[in-house]
Design a protein around this motif. Sequence first.
Motif, PDB file in Angstrom:
ATOM      1  N   GLY A  10       5.361   4.142  10.157  1.00 45.85           N
ATOM      2  CA  GLY A  10       4.860   2.608  10.556  1.00 45.85           C
ATOM      3  C   GLY A  10       4.683   2.219   9.088  1.00 45.85           C
ATOM      4  N   THR A  11       4.067   3.110   8.281  1.00 47.94           N
ATOM      5  CA  THR A  11       3.782   2.631   6.887  1.00 47.94           C
ATOM      6  C   THR A  11       5.262   2.585   5.987  1.00 47.94           C
ATOM      7  OG1 THR A  11       1.812   4.081   6.974  1.00 47.94           O
ATOM      8  CG2 THR A  11       2.573   3.465   4.728  1.00 47.94           C
ATOM      9  N   ALA A  12       6.256   3.592   6.214  1.00 51.02           N
ATOM     10  CA  ALA A  12       7.607   3.479   5.643  1.00 51.02           C
ATOM     11  C   ALA A  12       8.158   2.143   5.975  1.00 51.02           C
ATOM     12  CB  ALA A  12       8.178   4.576   6.037  1.00 51.02           C
ATOM     13  N   ALA A  13       7.883   1.628   7.106  1.00 49.25           N
ATOM     14  CA  ALA A  13       8.709   0.452   7.608  1.00 49.25           C
ATOM     15  C   ALA A  13       8.020  -0.975   7.052  1.00 49.25           C
ATOM     16  CB  ALA A  13       8.588   0.212   9.159  1.00 49.25           C
ATOM     17  N   ILE A  14       6.717  -0.530   6.551  1.00 45.09           N
ATOM     18  CA  ILE A  14       6.043  -1.914   5.661  1.00 45.09           C
ATOM     19  C   ILE A  14       6.674  -1.698   4.348  1.00 45.09           C
ATOM     20  CG2 ILE A  14       4.073  -2.566   4.900  1.00 45.09           C
ATOM     21  CD1 ILE A  14       2.611  -1.407   7.034  1.00 45.09           C
ATOM     22  N   ILE A  15       6.881  -0.619   3.879  1.00 45.85           N
ATOM     23  CA  ILE A  15       7.388  -0.362   2.470  1.00 45.85           C
ATOM     24  C   ILE A  15       8.845  -1.105   2.661  1.00 45.85           C
ATOM     25  CG2 ILE A  15       8.155   1.179   0.779  1.00 45.85           C
ATOM     26  CD1 ILE A  15       5.199   1.018   0.840  1.00 45.85           C
TER      27      ILE A  15
ATOM     28  N   GLY B 176       1.407  -7.105  -3.416  1.00 39.49           N
ATOM     29  CA  GLY B 176       1.502  -8.381  -4.406  1.00 39.49           C
ATOM     30  C   GLY B 176       0.249  -8.135  -5.581  1.00 39.49           C
ATOM     31  N   SER B 177      -0.082  -6.999  -5.452  1.00 37.74           N
ATOM     32  CA  SER B 177      -1.494  -6.766  -6.383  1.00 37.74           C
ATOM     33  C   SER B 177      -1.256  -5.323  -6.811  1.00 37.74           C
ATOM     34  CB  SER B 177      -2.661  -7.018  -5.671  1.00 37.74           C
ATOM     35  OG  SER B 177      -3.200  -5.991  -4.982  1.00 37.74           O
ATOM     36  N   ASP B 178      -2.260  -4.762  -7.739  1.00 41.24           N
ATOM     37  CA  ASP B 178      -2.281  -3.464  -8.113  1.00 41.24           C
ATOM     38  C   ASP B 178      -3.879  -2.921  -7.789  1.00 41.24           C
ATOM     39  OD1 ASP B 178      -1.062  -1.197  -8.784  1.00 41.24           O
ATOM     40  OD2 ASP B 178      -0.940  -1.792 -10.866  1.00 41.24           O
ATOM     41  N   ASP B 179      -4.368  -3.633  -6.720  1.00 40.94           N
ATOM     42  CA  ASP B 179      -5.867  -3.229  -6.549  1.00 40.94           C
ATOM     43  C   ASP B 179      -5.979  -1.692  -6.038  1.00 40.94           C
ATOM     44  OD1 ASP B 179      -6.517  -5.681  -7.245  1.00 40.94           O
ATOM     45  OD2 ASP B 179      -6.523  -6.365  -5.114  1.00 40.94           O
ATOM     46  N   PHE B 180      -4.959  -1.419  -5.237  1.00 41.37           N
ATOM     47  CA  PHE B 180      -5.155   0.297  -4.726  1.00 41.37           C
ATOM     48  C   PHE B 180      -3.640   0.616  -4.459  1.00 41.37           C
ATOM     49  CE2 PHE B 180      -4.763  -2.622  -0.843  1.00 41.37           C
ATOM     50  CZ  PHE B 180      -3.783  -2.069  -0.097  1.00 41.37           C
ATOM     51  N   ILE B 181      -3.328   1.899  -4.373  1.00 43.52           N
ATOM     52  CA  ILE B 181      -2.205   2.432  -3.745  1.00 43.52           C
ATOM     53  C   ILE B 181      -2.247   3.373  -2.706  1.00 43.52           C
ATOM     54  CG2 ILE B 181      -1.169   2.027  -6.212  1.00 43.52           C
ATOM     55  CD1 ILE B 181      -1.779   4.885  -6.736  1.00 43.52           C
ATOM     56  N   ILE B 182      -1.257   4.025  -2.156  1.00 41.24           N
ATOM     57  CA  ILE B 182      -1.366   4.991  -0.981  1.00 41.24           C
ATOM     58  C   ILE B 182      -1.224   6.319  -1.358  1.00 41.24           C
ATOM     59  CG2 ILE B 182      -0.115   5.551   1.193  1.00 41.24           C
ATOM     60  CD1 ILE B 182      -1.423   2.826   1.107  1.00 41.24           C
ATOM     61  N   GLY B 183      -2.304   7.002  -0.845  1.00 41.26           N
ATOM     62  CA  GLY B 183      -2.242   8.596  -0.980  1.00 41.26           C
ATOM     63  C   GLY B 183      -2.205   9.328   0.419  1.00 41.26           C
ATOM     64  N   HIS B 184      -0.996   9.344   1.011  1.00 42.30           N
ATOM     65  CA  HIS B 184      -0.853   9.782   2.351  1.00 42.30           C
ATOM     66  C   HIS B 184       0.429  10.586   2.237  1.00 42.30           C
ATOM     67  CE1 HIS B 184       0.134   9.325   6.613  1.00 42.30           C
ATOM     68  NE2 HIS B 184      -1.293   9.179   6.721  1.00 42.30           N
ATOM     69  N   PRO B 185       0.718  11.709   3.373  1.00 42.51           N
ATOM     70  CA  PRO B 185       1.748  12.408   3.321  1.00 42.51           C
ATOM     71  C   PRO B 185       3.124  11.481   3.890  1.00 42.51           C
ATOM     72  CG  PRO B 185       0.405  13.021   5.205  1.00 42.51           C
ATOM     73  CD  PRO B 185      -0.458  12.378   3.873  1.00 42.51           C
ATOM     74  N   THR B 186       3.017  10.148   4.039  1.00 37.03           N
ATOM     75  CA  THR B 186       4.166   9.427   4.386  1.00 37.03           C
ATOM     76  C   THR B 186       5.063   9.108   2.999  1.00 37.03           C
ATOM     77  OG1 THR B 186       4.849   7.115   4.970  1.00 37.03           O
ATOM     78  CG2 THR B 186       3.094   7.214   3.720  1.00 37.03           C
ATOM     79  N   THR B 187       4.420   9.656   2.054  1.00 35.27           N
ATOM     80  CA  THR B 187       5.284   9.247   0.731  1.00 35.27           C
ATOM     81  C   THR B 187       6.835   9.277   0.817  1.00 35.27           C
ATOM     82  OG1 THR B 187       3.459   9.936  -0.396  1.00 35.27           O
ATOM     83  CG2 THR B 187       5.311   9.576  -1.997  1.00 35.27           C
ATOM     84  N   ILE B 188       7.395  10.774   1.091  1.00 34.73           N
ATOM     85  CA  ILE B 188       8.846  10.866   0.923  1.00 34.73           C
ATOM     86  C   ILE B 188       9.454   9.870   2.224  1.00 34.73           C
ATOM     87  CG2 ILE B 188       8.711  12.781   2.577  1.00 34.73           C
ATOM     88  CD1 ILE B 188      11.250  12.169  -0.059  1.00 34.73           C
TER      89      ILE B 188
END
Lengths: 80, 347
Positions: A10-15, B176-188
């Motif tokens: 779901g997150t990947a789809a947003i990206i 559209g901003s740089d307020d936060f990023i994602i730290g989660h195993p979805t990365t790959i």
Amino acid sequence: MTITCFFEIGTAAIIANGQGGLRGAIAGSAVAGVAMILLVGLSVPILSGTAADWILIFGGNDFSLWSFIGDLIAPIFSGG
Amino acid sequence: MQSVMDFIIEVIREPAIFLGLIALTGLLLLRKDFSSIVSGTAKTVIGVVILTQGTNILMNSIAPLTEGFNVMYNIDNPEIEPVLGAETILSEYGTPIGLAMLIAFSINLIVARFTPFKHVFLTGHMLFWFPFIFVAVGIENNLNNTQLIIFASILTSLYIIIAPALLRPFVRKVTGSDDFIIGHPTTILSLIAGMVGKLFGTKGKSSEDIKFPSSTEFLREISITSSIVMFFVYIVVSVIIGFEAATIAFGAEQNLFIYSVMQGILFGAGLTILLLGVRMMLAEIIPAFQGISQKWIPNSVPALDAPILFPYAPNAVLIGFVVSMITSVATIFMTGSWAFSALLSYH
């Protein structure tokens, strides 16, 4: 892994939507679904004596990929 | 000493408390008045609890499908029983896992303070599960206790520093901003999807601009759309495996149709709650984190849990869920061998 489909992909789809709009989101999640299964397949043998049960439920994502990376470099830490 | 460490580990593993403390620290550093500090901290904690409860409802609405898929792959109770197993690792290796988590988080703070990798990994439960999986990999490679701690600490710190940084430009494109990023195993998976999306996508039309005729404009409401989508997922799986098998697999105590309607609505309700929690905590933690990024770790941003992105494109979340479910099922069927699918059906 249905849970992984929702949270991870779901997150990947947003990206993917951010990169290539609606079509990007569909194409991106389609490939991510395949990648998820291959990643699980990659990591289960590595963890066969320990956390294979866990990775089957929560893997198919960075946990799987980084188990693989970890397995490659772990021998360096065993001191020979 | 052991009990102090256990206490700190428990604090970090509980997202509401951990993020509440981060908000509190930030607000204190900003020298806010008493009322703003209490309000910002409390709303962060409550927002995270709402988010977590939304997640639980969502999991309850999705979980029965897993059994449905098992029937689809024609497998009864696949047995995967590693010699140790996750439970045993958690109970026997709690100390190396906890130590690696604390060391890795400290390294993350130092790196954020002194290098160009300016983020702090705040997804507390993931800060725990990564050293867990590295300890498991280390055991497979016959590392002794000291080696396990060093190995898991280094790998975990590499992960929490590298992964969010890789995804950062993609997240920026979404928010559209740089307020936060994602730290989660979805990365790959997000990196793969992002690159494929860039290759095959079209710039113009976003998943969120889908036009509905005025008679179906209610579909713009995500709580309704997601309920309908999940209802259809249950119906489709039921049709494929047969109604009788589906009733048993889902453990449905009602008529299968009514059950599917209710699972669908449960999903829509869970997603609505999750989004509410996300908005509430984001509104508090982002300004509060300014305190930390102004006073302690210059220009740093928080790396947060994945659902934080959901409000930015909820339609895309549904698309990702449904499309990846189809392609992953297809992949299991195509890879063919019974053994492989037996492994994977443990969903």
